[in-house]
Design an enzyme around this catalytic site. Structure first.
Site, mmCIF file in Angstrom:
data_model
loop_
_atom_site.group_PDB
_atom_site.id
_atom_site.type_symbol
_atom_site.label_atom_id
_atom_site.label_comp_id
_atom_site.label_asym_id
_atom_site.label_seq_id
_atom_site.Cartn_x
_atom_site.Cartn_y
_atom_site.Cartn_z
ATOM 1 N N HIS A 167 -2.597 7.877 6.624
ATOM 2 C CA HIS A 167 -1.573 8.725 5.990
ATOM 3 C C HIS A 167 -2.202 9.993 5.418
ATOM 4 C CE1 HIS A 167 2.196 6.529 6.138
ATOM 5 N NE2 HIS A 167 1.662 5.426 5.633
ATOM 6 N N GLN A 178 2.818 10.009 1.147
ATOM 7 C CA GLN A 178 4.168 9.438 1.276
ATOM 8 C C GLN A 178 5.101 9.857 0.143
ATOM 9 O OE1 GLN A 178 2.304 5.362 1.999
ATOM 10 N NE2 GLN A 178 4.252 5.184 3.068
ATOM 11 N N CYS A 225 5.674 -0.016 7.135
ATOM 12 C CA CYS A 225 5.341 1.149 6.305
ATOM 13 C C CYS A 225 6.563 1.495 5.466
ATOM 14 C CB CYS A 225 4.974 2.327 7.196
ATOM 15 S SG CYS A 225 4.524 3.825 6.285
ATOM 16 N N LEU A 226 6.340 1.818 4.207
ATOM 17 C CA LEU A 226 7.461 2.195 3.333
ATOM 18 C C LEU A 226 8.141 3.475 3.813
ATOM 19 C CD1 LEU A 226 5.943 1.288 -0.137
ATOM 20 C CD2 LEU A 226 7.813 0.138 1.052
ATOM 21 N N HIS A 251 -4.687 1.899 7.435
ATOM 22 C CA HIS A 251 -3.309 2.413 7.498
ATOM 23 C C HIS A 251 -3.096 3.524 6.455
ATOM 24 C CE1 HIS A 251 1.219 1.607 7.795
ATOM 25 N NE2 HIS A 251 1.118 2.345 6.710
ATOM 26 N N GLU A 252 -3.543 3.262 5.222
ATOM 27 C CA GLU A 252 -3.317 4.237 4.139
ATOM 28 C C GLU A 252 -4.177 5.487 4.316
ATOM 29 O OE1 GLU A 252 -0.742 3.747 2.572
ATOM 30 O OE2 GLU A 252 -0.500 1.609 2.987
ATOM 31 N N GLY A 304 0.835 -1.199 0.000
ATOM 32 C CA GLY A 304 0.000 0.000 0.000
ATOM 33 C C GLY A 304 0.866 1.244 0.000
HETATM 34 C C1 QAP Z 1 0.951 -0.811 4.977
HETATM 35 O O1 QAP Z 1 3.109 -1.207 4.127
HETATM 36 C C2 QAP Z 1 0.634 -2.086 5.718
HETATM 37 O O2 QAP Z 1 9.836 -1.760 6.461
HETATM 38 C C3 QAP Z 1 1.764 -1.007 3.729
HETATM 39 O O3 QAP Z 1 11.783 -2.430 4.748
HETATM 40 C C4 QAP Z 1 1.635 -2.919 6.197
HETATM 41 O O4 QAP Z 1 3.723 -1.914 2.103
HETATM 42 C C5 QAP Z 1 -0.647 -2.417 5.961
HETATM 43 C C6 QAP Z 1 7.818 -2.329 3.487
HETATM 44 C C7 QAP Z 1 1.320 -4.082 6.871
HETATM 45 C C8 QAP Z 1 -0.964 -3.581 6.629
HETATM 46 C C9 QAP Z 1 0.011 -4.425 7.082
HETATM 47 C C10 QAP Z 1 8.172 -2.014 4.777
HETATM 48 C C11 QAP Z 1 8.827 -2.687 2.606
HETATM 49 C C12 QAP Z 1 6.426 -2.275 3.021
HETATM 50 C C13 QAP Z 1 9.505 -2.060 5.182
HETATM 51 C C14 QAP Z 1 4.035 -1.672 3.248
HETATM 52 C C15 QAP Z 1 10.505 -2.417 4.284
HETATM 53 C C16 QAP Z 1 10.164 -2.729 2.999
HETATM 54 C C17 QAP Z 1 5.399 -1.793 3.770
HETATM 55 CO CO CO Z 2 2.451 3.540 5.530
#
Ligand code: QAP
Ligand code: CO
Length: 167
Positions: free
Chosen positions: A137, A51, A91-92, A133-134, A46
């Site tokens: 943001h 972001q 989270c990215l 989550h999104e 997401g």
């Molecule tokens: C939000 O998060 C989310 O730390 C999206 O090193 C996450 O795409 C919603 C990511 C989990 C629900 C459950 C994070 C990639 C990606 C990192 C992501 C990383 C590389 C996170």
């Molecule tokens: Co995020």
């Protein structure tokens, strides 16, 4: 198409509140394509416009295993929430940090698709977590801010150290 730079927590621009999208024009379509490319490349499930430092109500999500089921949410509103679930989120904008967050188990969301049509979606499980989550943001909120103050301080210290190593 282009990869977009992703803001890193605690960048103050992550606190901005996104404005509604008035018209889904070529600029919005190009931004959505770039956001999707950026999310897939990361890889992530997401990404919110906030972001990538664009403060408009746009989110891209793909929780599919095959990475070919893109969901684009424009001007999304959660109209119903029920139950609670705890999920380990990342989270990215907060790379390498994962922690458990409690959110609604089920949500109903009204949104516009890229075609400008209105849609209603019922989501549960990971998709419900990702939508909440999104949409956080877009309101200027990062999942870390839902953790205890002690955890937030530890995360900021860890990210600052990490930034020094990679600098
Ligand atoms: C939000 O998060 C989310 O730390 C999206 O090193 C996450 O795409 C919603 C990511 C989990 C629900 C459950 C994070 C990639 C990606 C990192 C992501 C990383 C590389 C996170
Ligand atoms: Co995020």
């Amino acid at each position: 198409m282009a990869l977009l730079p992703i803001l890193r927590f605690p960048d103050s621009r992550l606190k901005k509140v996104a404005a509604p999208v008035e018209k889904i024009d070529a600029d919005v379509r190009a931004l959505v394509a770039d956001m999707a490319e950026t999310m897939y490349e990361a890889p992530g499930i997401g990404l919110a416009a906030t972001q990538v430092d664009v403060h408009r109500q746009i989110v891209v999500i793909d929780i599919s295993e095959s990475r070919d089921d893109l969901l684009v949410l424009i001007n999304a509103r959660i109209t119903r929430k029920s139950g609670t679930q705890v999920y380990e989120e990342g989270c990215l904008s907060v790379p390498g940090i994962y922690d458990k967050v409690e959110r609604a188990a089920e949500v109903t969301v009204d949104y516009q698709g890229l075609d400008g049509q209105s849609h209603t979606l019922d989501a549960d499980g990971l998709l419900a977590v990702c939508i909440q989550h999104e949409l956080d943001h877009l309101q200027g909120k990062v999942f870390v801010e839902r953790l205890s103050q002690l955890k937030q301080t530890r995360i900021k210290t860890k990210l600052a150290k990490q930034a020094k190593i990679t600098a």
